[in-house]
Write a protein that holds these residues in place. Structure first.
Motif, PDB file in Angstrom:
ATOM      1  N   UNK A   1      -2.530 -30.480  31.155  1.00 14.33           N
ATOM      2  CA  UNK A   1      -3.773 -30.190  31.874  1.00 14.33           C
ATOM      3  C   UNK A   1      -3.811 -30.904  33.211  1.00 14.33           C
ATOM      4  N   UNK A   2      -3.336 -32.161  33.238  1.00 12.31           N
ATOM      5  CA  UNK A   2      -3.303 -32.901  34.500  1.00 12.31           C
ATOM      6  C   UNK A   2      -2.364 -32.220  35.499  1.00 12.31           C
ATOM      7  N   UNK A   3      -1.223 -31.737  35.002  1.00 16.56           N
ATOM      8  CA  UNK A   3      -0.288 -31.023  35.877  1.00 16.56           C
ATOM      9  C   UNK A   3      -0.908 -29.741  36.421  1.00 16.56           C
ATOM     10  N   UNK A   4      -1.656 -29.052  35.574  1.00 13.53           N
ATOM     11  CA  UNK A   4      -2.327 -27.826  36.027  1.00 13.53           C
ATOM     12  C   UNK A   4      -3.390 -28.139  37.070  1.00 13.53           C
ATOM     13  N   UNK A   5      -4.104 -29.249  36.887  1.00 14.30           N
ATOM     14  CA  UNK A   5      -5.104 -29.643  37.877  1.00 14.30           C
ATOM     15  C   UNK A   5      -4.433 -29.971  39.219  1.00 14.30           C
ATOM     16  N   UNK A   6      -3.280 -30.645  39.146  1.00 11.72           N
ATOM     17  CA  UNK A   6      -2.548 -30.954  40.380  1.00 11.72           C
ATOM     18  C   UNK A   6      -2.108 -29.672  41.080  1.00 11.72           C
TER      19      UNK A   6
ATOM     20  N   UNK B   1      -7.084 -34.762  30.305  1.00 13.10           N
ATOM     21  CA  UNK B   1      -8.064 -34.074  31.136  1.00 13.10           C
ATOM     22  C   UNK B   1      -7.943 -34.457  32.603  1.00 13.10           C
ATOM     23  N   UNK B   2      -7.080 -35.451  32.904  1.00 14.97           N
ATOM     24  CA  UNK B   2      -6.914 -35.890  34.284  1.00 14.97           C
ATOM     25  C   UNK B   2      -8.016 -36.807  34.755  1.00 14.97           C
ATOM     26  N   UNK B   3      -8.827 -37.351  33.839  1.00 15.04           N
ATOM     27  CA  UNK B   3      -9.923 -38.223  34.236  1.00 15.04           C
ATOM     28  C   UNK B   3      -9.433 -39.640  34.525  1.00 15.04           C
ATOM     29  N   UNK B   4      -8.373 -40.049  33.893  1.00 16.20           N
ATOM     30  CA  UNK B   4      -7.774 -41.355  34.138  1.00 16.20           C
ATOM     31  C   UNK B   4      -6.279 -41.173  34.290  1.00 16.20           C
ATOM     32  N   UNK B   5      -5.655 -42.110  34.942  1.00 19.12           N
ATOM     33  CA  UNK B   5      -4.203 -42.033  35.168  1.00 19.12           C
ATOM     34  C   UNK B   5      -3.539 -43.274  34.592  1.00 19.12           C
ATOM     35  N   UNK B   6      -2.534 -43.077  33.802  1.00 19.35           N
ATOM     36  CA  UNK B   6      -1.735 -44.156  33.245  1.00 19.35           C
ATOM     37  C   UNK B   6      -0.346 -44.071  33.855  1.00 19.35           C
TER      38      UNK B   6
END
Length: 231
Positions: free
Chosen positions: A149-154, A136-141
């Motif tokens: 989803x994180x890529x889409x948010x970026x 969900x892009x709420x945390x980053x590892x």
């Protein structure tokens, strides 16, 4: 007695159950109709297959699978014996007596196994929730690649920045356009005014010239001939 025959059959069915049937036993088996005053079997509600993907159910079943001597196996014994009509403390005590006699597991080891399963489920859920937050892009590892989803948010953030920049550029260009249009309108009016002024001057000069030309023709043609001088 009929109930002993049912218990014997339940224990037999429990030990000849294949692995596939064991996985399917993750949901409580239907209990035979009981009088309304009978307390329901104290087992937690199973997730509905229509609300959970089968792969999730299979994953949970694999977590609870053991060596046949743990709390998961005891739970299957309880569910199997529930079909014989036993409920409440009698069900669990009878199932434990049969389970202990067949596996040699004592009560302390059985409850410790239950605690291990609880911990295993809690740890697995924490891992899944952590991965969900990463997706969900709420945390980053830093060690894990970003999820779709994180890529889409970026990409969404990048496009929002570009749209904001283009919107600002559009506003600037629109202002420039309005200024150019105003200048063009002013120049057009100036040019039209100059043409109108020229037309007035031209018309006045043409009229004056025509009047003098006409007068000259009229007066000069009608003048008497000049007499010749004598010596």
């Amino acid at each position: 007695m009929a109930i002993l025959n049912n218990l014997t059959k339940a224990a037999k069915d429990f030990f000849i159950e294949d692995d596939g049937a064991a996985r399917e036993a993750s949901a409580p088996a239907p209990i035979a109709a009981q009088p309304s005053q009978t307390a329901p079997l104290p087992v937690g509600p199973a997730p509905a297959v229509t609300q959970a993907e089968q792969r999730h159910l299979d994953h949970i079943a694999s977590l609870l699978a053991g060596d046949g001597k743990d709390f998961g196996a005891y739970t299957k014994m309880v569910k199997s014996m529930a079909g014989s009509g036993l409920t409440g403390p009698l069900l669990y005590q009878t199932a434990f007596n049969a389970f202990a006699a067949l596996t040699g597991t004592n009560q302390t080891a059985l409850l410790a196994s239950a605690e291990q399963l609880v911990t295993k489920l809690a740890d697995d859920r924490a891992r899944v929730l952590q991965r969900h937050r990463e997706k969900m892009g709420e945390t980053a590892d830093a060690k894990a690649p970003p999820g779709p989803l994180a890529l889409l948010h970026q990409r969404e953030t990048q496009l929002q920045t570009e749209v904001a920049s283009l919107t600002e550029q559009l506003a600037q260009k629109s202002q420039q356009l309005r200024e150019i249009q105003q200048q063009a309108q002013a120049e057009k009016q100036k040019t039209q005014a100059a043409l109108a002024s020229y037309e007035l001057a031209h018309a006045a000069a043409a009229a004056d010239l025509q009047a003098h030309r006409q007068a000259a023709q009229n007066f000069l043609n009608s003048s008497p001939s000049t007499p010749s001088s004598t010596n």
